[in-house]
Design a protein around this motif. Structure first.
Motif, mmCIF file in Angstrom:
data_model
loop_
_atom_site.group_PDB
_atom_site.id
_atom_site.type_symbol
_atom_site.label_atom_id
_atom_site.label_comp_id
_atom_site.label_asym_id
_atom_site.label_seq_id
_atom_site.Cartn_x
_atom_site.Cartn_y
_atom_site.Cartn_z
ATOM 1 N N VAL A 194 0.790 -0.947 0.230
ATOM 2 C CA VAL A 194 0.211 0.583 -0.127
ATOM 3 C C VAL A 194 0.982 1.165 0.083
ATOM 4 N N ALA A 195 0.759 2.332 -1.196
ATOM 5 C CA ALA A 195 1.290 3.656 -0.919
ATOM 6 C C ALA A 195 0.972 4.015 -2.202
ATOM 7 N N PRO A 196 1.825 5.726 -2.260
ATOM 8 C CA PRO A 196 1.263 6.534 -3.696
ATOM 9 C C PRO A 196 1.890 6.045 -4.461
ATOM 10 N N PRO A 197 0.783 5.986 -5.358
ATOM 11 C CA PRO A 197 1.885 6.075 -6.981
ATOM 12 C C PRO A 197 3.550 6.190 -7.147
ATOM 13 N N THR A 198 3.479 7.014 -6.146
ATOM 14 C CA THR A 198 5.441 7.535 -6.904
ATOM 15 C C THR A 198 5.646 6.835 -5.652
ATOM 16 N N LEU A 199 5.291 6.231 -4.669
ATOM 17 C CA LEU A 199 6.434 5.379 -3.395
ATOM 18 C C LEU A 199 6.208 4.063 -4.148
ATOM 19 N N LEU A 200 5.910 3.797 -5.737
ATOM 20 C CA LEU A 200 5.358 1.841 -5.863
ATOM 21 C C LEU A 200 6.561 1.679 -7.462
ATOM 22 N N MET A 227 3.488 -0.842 9.189
ATOM 23 C CA MET A 227 4.176 0.380 8.509
ATOM 24 C C MET A 227 5.844 0.597 8.598
ATOM 25 N N LEU A 228 5.894 1.519 7.057
ATOM 26 C CA LEU A 228 7.508 1.929 6.439
ATOM 27 C C LEU A 228 7.419 2.952 7.046
ATOM 28 N N ARG A 229 8.883 3.322 7.464
ATOM 29 C CA ARG A 229 9.129 4.686 8.055
ATOM 30 C C ARG A 229 10.186 5.466 5.846
ATOM 31 N N LEU A 230 9.183 6.915 6.483
ATOM 32 C CA LEU A 230 9.053 7.473 5.047
ATOM 33 C C LEU A 230 11.185 7.885 4.877
ATOM 34 N N GLN A 231 11.107 7.261 3.687
ATOM 35 C CA GLN A 231 12.879 7.482 3.787
ATOM 36 C C GLN A 231 13.207 8.743 3.035
ATOM 37 N N MET A 235 14.774 10.133 -0.846
ATOM 38 C CA MET A 235 14.821 10.874 -2.365
ATOM 39 C C MET A 235 14.655 12.237 -3.121
ATOM 40 N N GLN A 236 14.939 11.339 -4.416
ATOM 41 C CA GLN A 236 15.559 12.906 -5.032
ATOM 42 C C GLN A 236 14.919 12.984 -6.171
ATOM 43 N N SER A 237 13.484 13.729 -5.682
ATOM 44 C CA SER A 237 12.829 13.967 -6.093
ATOM 45 C C SER A 237 11.604 14.735 -5.999
ATOM 46 N N ALA A 238 10.171 15.313 -6.128
ATOM 47 C CA ALA A 238 9.315 15.435 -5.409
ATOM 48 C C ALA A 238 8.056 14.117 -5.143
ATOM 49 N N HIS A 239 8.603 13.452 -4.354
ATOM 50 C CA HIS A 239 7.977 12.386 -4.322
ATOM 51 C C HIS A 239 5.768 12.521 -3.667
ATOM 52 N N LEU A 240 6.339 13.840 -2.968
ATOM 53 C CA LEU A 240 5.590 13.816 -2.057
ATOM 54 C C LEU A 240 4.859 15.327 -2.220
ATOM 55 N N GLU A 245 0.109 16.166 4.091
ATOM 56 C CA GLU A 245 -1.082 15.340 3.257
ATOM 57 C C GLU A 245 -0.715 13.916 3.086
ATOM 58 N N TYR A 246 0.887 13.195 3.169
ATOM 59 C CA TYR A 246 0.671 11.962 3.232
ATOM 60 C C TYR A 246 0.436 11.391 4.431
ATOM 61 N N PHE A 247 0.717 11.808 5.840
ATOM 62 C CA PHE A 247 -0.497 11.551 7.255
ATOM 63 C C PHE A 247 -1.129 11.738 6.845
#
Length: 316
Positions: A194-200, A227-231, A235-240, A245-247
């Motif tokens: 389960v993840a946002p499209p940018t984190l799959l 649950m996984l830590r948001l690393q 991240m080298q680009s705007a994933h979120l 909003e992520y929370f």
């Protein structure tokens, strides 16, 4: 050789979950189960690694994992040395191959390695004359984390097969997610990512896990919520769009957890970002959270792995 002995983990390294047979995973979990009471001081200490030398070589910081391996080695009677990479020749331009040659001259029995590059631990294993344990390499794998998570689940639920496990959050950058997915699927669990499209990661469905970007759908009826830590450091680009909003969409709260099974357990590999991937109220819920169990099981699992690789019955 009898059948029981032949169906055991036989090393010589633990570089990942991928490639392990289910009976090898089962053997490591059974060994770890037997180590829990030793770690708790409820059973006699077993000096099964007396005379063996364990080197911890961490190119990435990880106080929890390194300390866990150090305790595991000492519980088994090994000589444990933590090499300070930050002040070593590696930081001055020494290559991994040079490091391997230096380590060979020290004659260690087990080398525990964490490295920021995927495949670096396997490369080192090809050039050293000792057993190697992967304590996390890049985005590749973290096998002992997956084993300790599995042991936590098995001890709390009595089984792994048939459980539904939702792995939620930053799947793209998580070696923990990859190792857990491989182990859980091999042991007969149903896995949802389960993840946002940018984190799959692309093509992850090919492994047999279900994939969804809808947190509520992913949690529906889940027995385990991992649950996984948001690393952010990877991240080298705007994933979120934003942390807030992520929370809102993917942070685990009591309201979201209500969509899982009534007795669902919550896991997190740590360190936690409270208010980012998990609400502190959920993390501290003694009835639902198994996070502290994971920390304890980490020592038992690492004892089991070290014993399997360097103990009296290990293939040497």
């Amino acid at each position: 050789m009898d059948d029981q002995y032949s169906l055991r983990f036989r090393g010589p390294h633990l570089l990942g979950i991928e490639g392990l047979a289910p009976y090898e995973i089962q053997d490591l979990l059974d060994r770890a189960d037997a180590c829990v009471d030793v770690n708790r001081g409820l059973a006699d200490r077993r000096d099964r690694l007396a005379g063996r030398t364990l080197l911890n070589l961490f190119f990435e910081n990880s106080t929890r994992t390194r300390t866990s391996f150090e305790l595991a080695g000492k519980r088994l009677g090994a000589d444990v040395v933590n090499m300070e990479v930050a002040t070593s020749s590696v930081k001055k331009g020494e290559t991994l191959i040079d490091t391997a040659m230096t380590l060979n001259a020290m004659h260690p029995d087990v080398l525990v390695v964490r490295h920021g590059e995927s495949g670096a631990v396997a490369l080192l294993a090809r050039h050293v004359r000792c057993s190697v344990v992967n304590a996390g390499d890049g985005l590749h794998e973290h096998p002992t984390q997956a084993l300790l998570d599995a042991l936590t689940i098995r001890r709390r639920k009595g089984r792994i097969e048939g459980l539904t496990v939702a792995i939620c959050g930053d799947v793209l950058h998580s070696r923990v997610a990859r190792s857990n997915m491989l182990l859980l699927l091999a042991m007969g669990a149903r896995v949802r990512l389960v993840a946002p499209p940018t984190l799959l990661p692309g093509g992850i469905e090919a492994y047999g896990a279900e994939v969804t970007t809808d947190m509520m759908r992913g949690l529906e009826g889940a027995d385990i919520v991992m649950m996984l830590r948001l690393q952010l450091e990877r991240m080298q680009s705007a994933h979120l769009p934003s942390i807030r909003e992520y929370f809102r969409l993917y942070g685990l709260t009591r309201d979201k957890l209500a969509n899982a099974a009534p007795d669902a357990l919550v896991l997190h590999p740590g360190p936690m970002n409270r208010g980012v991937e998990i609400d502190g109220v959920v993390a501290d819920d003694i009835d639902r959270s198994a996070i502290l169990d994971q920390v304890e099981m980490g020592v038992a699992v690492r004892m089991a792995v070290l014993e399997a690789l360097a103990g009296p019955e290990a293939k040497r």
